[in-house]
Design a protein around this motif. Structure first.
Motif, PDB file in Angstrom:
ATOM      1  N   ILE A 163      39.322  30.438  66.460  1.00 19.20           N
ATOM      2  CA  ILE A 163      40.373  29.943  65.544  1.00 19.20           C
ATOM      3  C   ILE A 163      40.942  31.118  64.763  1.00 19.20           C
ATOM      4  O   ILE A 163      40.357  32.195  64.723  1.00 19.20           O
ATOM      5  CB  ILE A 163      39.831  28.903  64.520  1.00 19.20           C
ATOM      6  N   GLY A 164      42.063  30.857  64.108  1.00 19.08           N
ATOM      7  CA  GLY A 164      42.578  31.786  63.113  1.00 19.08           C
ATOM      8  C   GLY A 164      42.112  31.291  61.747  1.00 19.08           C
ATOM      9  O   GLY A 164      41.933  30.087  61.550  1.00 19.08           O
ATOM     10  N   VAL A 165      41.886  32.214  60.823  1.00 19.94           N
ATOM     11  CA  VAL A 165      41.374  31.814  59.498  1.00 19.94           C
ATOM     12  C   VAL A 165      42.264  32.382  58.396  1.00 19.94           C
ATOM     13  O   VAL A 165      42.646  33.557  58.441  1.00 19.94           O
ATOM     14  CB  VAL A 165      39.922  32.334  59.300  1.00 19.94           C
ATOM     15  N   LEU A 166      42.603  31.524  57.440  1.00 17.06           N
ATOM     16  CA  LEU A 166      43.279  31.983  56.227  1.00 17.06           C
ATOM     17  C   LEU A 166      42.379  31.652  55.044  1.00 17.06           C
ATOM     18  O   LEU A 166      41.739  30.590  55.029  1.00 17.06           O
ATOM     19  CB  LEU A 166      44.613  31.265  56.032  1.00 17.06           C
ATOM     20  N   ILE A 167      42.352  32.558  54.075  1.00 16.77           N
ATOM     21  CA  ILE A 167      41.576  32.296  52.858  1.00 16.77           C
ATOM     22  C   ILE A 167      42.522  32.476  51.679  1.00 16.77           C
ATOM     23  O   ILE A 167      43.136  33.535  51.522  1.00 16.77           O
ATOM     24  CB  ILE A 167      40.401  33.300  52.710  1.00 16.77           C
ATOM     25  N   ALA A 263      43.141  27.406  61.433  1.00 12.70           N
ATOM     26  CA  ALA A 263      44.410  27.206  62.145  1.00 12.70           C
ATOM     27  C   ALA A 263      44.256  27.619  63.603  1.00 12.70           C
ATOM     28  O   ALA A 263      43.366  28.413  63.937  1.00 12.70           O
ATOM     29  CB  ALA A 263      45.499  28.055  61.501  1.00 12.70           C
ATOM     30  N   GLU A 264      45.152  27.066  64.417  1.00 14.03           N
ATOM     31  CA  GLU A 264      45.157  27.496  65.819  1.00 14.03           C
ATOM     32  C   GLU A 264      45.486  28.988  65.845  1.00 14.03           C
ATOM     33  O   GLU A 264      46.338  29.443  65.058  1.00 14.03           O
ATOM     34  CB  GLU A 264      46.235  26.693  66.554  1.00 14.03           C
ATOM     35  N   LYS A 265      44.814  29.735  66.737  1.00 13.79           N
ATOM     36  CA  LYS A 265      45.093  31.175  66.850  1.00 13.79           C
ATOM     37  C   LYS A 265      46.582  31.368  67.114  1.00 13.79           C
ATOM     38  O   LYS A 265      47.149  30.696  67.976  1.00 13.79           O
ATOM     39  CB  LYS A 265      44.322  31.757  68.030  1.00 13.79           C
TER      40      LYS A 265
END
Ligand SMILES: Nc1ncnc2c1ncn2[C@@H]1O[C@H](COP(=O)(O)OP(=O)(O)OP(=O)(O)O)[C@@H](O)[C@H]1O
Ligand SMILES: N[C@@H](CCO)C(=O)O
Length: 301
Positions: A163-167, A263-265
């Protein structure tokens, strides 16, 4: 005792992922690096400004974890100089304390040549943290789903997470001790049953890589988020905005106050732009899961 300088690298982690309270952890591609060299007494130097107020003497968490590990084996550690670089935000819900504890355990293992099994490292770290979620992810890397009751420790490890990650990181610290103080002593049986259903489906979805389901379940927590979310300005509005932009789901990261968004990559950048424009009072970090856990390598001079 003579030994060669070495560097220990530990990933940050996000814990809980909603209803996996105190159980689920995901290692992230942000790191604590501890350069360890010979010295006549323990010293700690932080190159990152926001860490410089932390103790540099033996009550430092890294040294305390190293000494506790040595004591568990009936051994004493030689003193060392620790020079630290880190891009893990301090006290923001990204497992900074677990990474420090994991680093200390690894330092003791290396200095004393203990060759500790990974599970023993997680056991000592869990005892120090009080729960296994961040520490197991920091030590093993990837995603960890753990059970710990003080006697038994069982971990299901999912090394690869796509996955893609946002913080979203707010400007102020929020200590885990303070955040745990917001939780109730008890929850109703029917609330616990619903929370457990959400956690079961979440775990199964995570283990099979079904992030659409995992993202929905992440947002069904009843164990901690309802009591903590007031400390996170615009929580519900941000969650909805992330969903509207196609995120799988969001959850308070660890004890907060950061928000973890899955999030989706490939979709992370669009969500980051939206968050930066609409919620400029938060820092938005783009990162990804870390497959690697803790590592120690000889320092190249
Ligand atoms: N690199 C470090 N060196 C020494 N101590 C540290 C380090 N990182 C964290 N700590 C200790 O851990 C405390 C922060 O722990 P806390 O559990 O409140 O936050 P966190 O671990 O970042 O968040 P969370 O547990 O919610 O993920 C700091 O105040 C400090 O005492
Ligand atoms: N599971 C822990 C993580 C932070 O240490 C909590 O939410 O309090």
């Amino acid at each position: 005792m003579k030994w060669k300088d070495f560097t220990v690298t530990v990933p940050a982690s996000t814990a809980n992922l909603g209803p996996g309270f105190d159980s689920i952890g995901l290692a992230l591609d942000l790191h604590l690096s501890i350069h360890v060299s010979q010295a006549s007494e323990w010293t700690v130097r932080y190159n990152e400004e926001s860490y410089q107020h932390l103790s540099g003497s033996s009550d430092n968490l890294i040294i305390a974890a190293a000494k506790k590990t040595a004591a568990a084996y009936g051994r004493e550690l030689p003193p060392a100089k620790l020079e630290i670089d880190t891009d893990i935000p301090l006290s923001r819900g990204l497992g900074s304390s677990a990474s420090a504890i994991a680093g200390g355990i690894e330092i003791a293992d290396r200095l004393l040549g203990l060759n500790m099994p990974l599970k023993e490292k997680v056991e000592i770290g869990t005892e120090m943290e009080g729960h296994p979620d961040n520490i197991s992810a920091s030590i093993l890397g990837g995603l960890t789903i753990s059970y710990a009751d003080g006697e038994e420790l069982s971990i299901v490890h999912v090394p690869e997470v796509e996955i893609g990650v946002l913080i979203l990181v707010p400007p102020t610290e929020f200590l885990t001790t303070e955040s745990r103080g917001l939780l109730p002593e008890e929850v109703l049986h029917k609330t616990a049953v619903r929370g457990s259903m959400a956690a079961n489906v979440l775990s199964a979805a995570l283990a099979t890589g079904d992030w659409n389901t995992a993202g929905r379940m992440m947002e069904r927590d009843e164990f901690h988020e309802p009591f903590r979310k007031s400390r996170f300005p615009d929580f519900d509005i941000i969650r909805q905005a992330c969903r509207d932009h196609g995120a799988y789901g969001s959850a308070i990261s660890g004890a907060g106050p950061s928000l973890f968004i899955a999030a989706e990559k490939g979709k992370e950048e669009e969500i980051r732009q939206m968050l930066s424009e609409r919620f400029p009072h938060y820092d938005c970090l783009l990162t990804k899961p870390s497959t690697a856990g803790i590592k120690a390598v000889q320092t190249v001079q």
